[in-house]
Scaffold this active site. Structure first.
Site, PDB file in Angstrom:
ATOM      1  N   CYS A  55      -2.173  -0.601   7.546  1.00  0.00           N
ATOM      2  CA  CYS A  55      -1.375   0.626   7.441  1.00  0.00           C
ATOM      3  C   CYS A  55      -1.460   1.460   8.714  1.00  0.00           C
ATOM      4  O   CYS A  55      -0.475   2.101   9.112  1.00  0.00           O
ATOM      5  CB  CYS A  55      -1.829   1.435   6.233  1.00  0.00           C
ATOM      6  SG  CYS A  55      -1.505   0.585   4.663  1.00  0.00           S
ATOM      7  N   HIS A 105       0.846  -1.193   0.000  1.00  0.00           N
ATOM      8  CA  HIS A 105       0.000   0.000   0.000  1.00  0.00           C
ATOM      9  C   HIS A 105       0.881   1.242   0.000  1.00  0.00           C
ATOM     10  O   HIS A 105       2.064   1.194   0.345  1.00  0.00           O
ATOM     11  CB  HIS A 105      -0.915   0.003   1.220  1.00  0.00           C
ATOM     12  CG  HIS A 105      -2.022  -1.002   1.145  1.00  0.00           C
ATOM     13  ND1 HIS A 105      -3.129  -0.980   1.983  1.00  0.00           N
ATOM     14  CD2 HIS A 105      -2.218  -2.070   0.330  1.00  0.00           C
ATOM     15  CE1 HIS A 105      -3.940  -1.980   1.693  1.00  0.00           C
ATOM     16  NE2 HIS A 105      -3.402  -2.661   0.690  1.00  0.00           N
ATOM     17  N   CYS A 162      -6.034   1.649   6.096  1.00  0.00           N
ATOM     18  CA  CYS A 162      -6.664   0.411   6.536  1.00  0.00           C
ATOM     19  C   CYS A 162      -6.032  -0.027   7.857  1.00  0.00           C
ATOM     20  O   CYS A 162      -5.124   0.615   8.393  1.00  0.00           O
ATOM     21  CB  CYS A 162      -6.485  -0.668   5.478  1.00  0.00           C
ATOM     22  SG  CYS A 162      -4.756  -1.178   5.242  1.00  0.00           S
ATOM     23  N   GLU A 197       0.995   3.762   2.001  1.00  0.00           N
ATOM     24  CA  GLU A 197       1.562   4.087   3.306  1.00  0.00           C
ATOM     25  C   GLU A 197       2.761   3.207   3.636  1.00  0.00           C
ATOM     26  O   GLU A 197       3.795   3.684   4.114  1.00  0.00           O
ATOM     27  CB  GLU A 197       0.509   3.925   4.403  1.00  0.00           C
ATOM     28  CG  GLU A 197      -0.738   4.774   4.214  1.00  0.00           C
ATOM     29  CD  GLU A 197      -1.866   3.998   3.529  1.00  0.00           C
ATOM     30  OE1 GLU A 197      -1.599   3.389   2.467  1.00  0.00           O
ATOM     31  OE2 GLU A 197      -2.994   4.005   4.038  1.00  0.00           O
TER      32      GLU A 197
END
Length: 338
Positions: free
Chosen positions: A89, A56, A86, A58
């Protein structure tokens, strides 16, 4: 709620990373890590490219920041991300001990910073991270909406045979008109085209030279830049899908703003253009581009030359559709950039 100029500025940088992700076919989420007012790392979604469910935006940004600082603790840093993180993260941000996490749009399905749950809101944790949401929320949500809208439109076009979905102006419609045919180029290779043919005029002797791109308005097509094409400056003059000598899907529903914008981005990458010239009425379509934009008024075309690419009403679906789309997405035009 009014957010600080600093938060807005860094979120804009995260949005640029989100757009790069979109251009690569990834879900458009971007992130930056900031320390003492300086960006030390950037990240964007890359799960598809890396075959990695943890890649992701992040996580990519956190890994880059930790490597840059030589420390897995980032307690004097702020993480900016365009979409509410999420659970994975959010947990990574807590483990890195960020001072702040700032996000843009809410994520009602998987958001772990207040939407579905709030991982940061537990006093029992041995580190507390300050949380700020909603920074440039509309812009962050829009880039996601445009991405999925374009994907749905592409899937819909794949269901329809090209011969039923596209119209091509017959060569006979332009016989006897002043068209710079030696400069004419076509491609069907851009992914967003889904087999449609895109046309442009190109005056470059060397295709590796970076040109300026000229985009027509709603009542024109690429031939109205004939004077610019005769100059020594490297110039490409594009016909949007549905206009000029490009293919013309006859179903108005086939035209979507996100689709046209994606074709533009892929064409810019193909030609390595360094700037865009266009009528101001095209601002809603071009506002997401990262290149300098010069607003201009193209030369008016004679009626025969203006109308030649549209010998019947079916050919006019593109201009009709884009006129409606631009009117529905017309913010205050951005300032002239040069």
């Amino acid at each position: 709620m009014t957010h600080s100029p600093e938060d807005v500025g860094f979120m804009q940088l995260a949005l640029l990373q989100a757009q790069i992700a979109a251009d690569a076919g990834e879900v458009p989420v971007g992130a930056v890590v900031v320390r003492a007012g300086q960006v030390i790392a950037k990240g964007r979604n890359t799960p598809l490219a890396k075959h990695d469910p943890t890649a992701h935006a992040e996580v990519n940004a956190i890994r880059a920041a930790a490597a840059a600082l030589g420390n897995y603790r980032l307690d004097d840093c702020t993480l900016y991300v365009t979409l509410e993180p999420c659970a994975m993260c959010s947990g990574a941000a807590l483990h890195a001990r960020f001072k702040r996490v700032v996000f843009g749009a809410n994520e009602p399905k998987t958001g772990a910073a207040g939407s579905v749950l709030n991982v940061f809101d537990h006093a029992q944790l041995n580190h507390q991270t300050q949380l700020t949401g909603g920074v440039l929320a509309q812009a962050c949500a829009q880039v996601l909406q445009d991405f999925f809208e374009q994907r749905r439109a592409a899937q819909q076009r794949q269901k329809v045979p090209l011969r039923e979905d596209a119209l091509r102006t017959p060569d006979s419609a332009l016989e006897g008109l002043d068209v710079p045919w030696p400069l004419s180029h076509f491609t069907t290779d851009l992914p967003a085209l889904e087999g449609l043919r895109l046309h442009w005029f190109d005056n470059r002797q060397d295709a590796q030279v970076a040109p300026h791109m000229y985009v027509h308005g709603l009542d024109g097509w690429s031939v109205q830049y004939a004077a610019q094409l005769q100059s020594t400056e490297p110039v490409v003059a594009l016909d949007l899908i549905g206009f000029g000598l490009s293919d013309k899907p006859k179903k108005i529903a086939a035209h979507r703003m996100a689709w046209h914008a994606q074709v533009l981005r892929e064409f810019l990458a193909l030609t390595h253009a360094v700037g865009v010239h266009a009528p101001r009425e095209m601002a809603p379509l071009l506002s997401g581009l990262t290149l300098p934009i010069q607003w201009l008024e193209p030369s008016a075309l004679s009626a025969p030359l203006r109308d030649a690419p549209y010998p019947d009403t079916g050919h006019m679906a593109g201009p009709r559709a884009l006129r409606t789309l631009l009117a529905g997405r017309a913010p205050a035009p951005p300032p002239i950039r040069s």
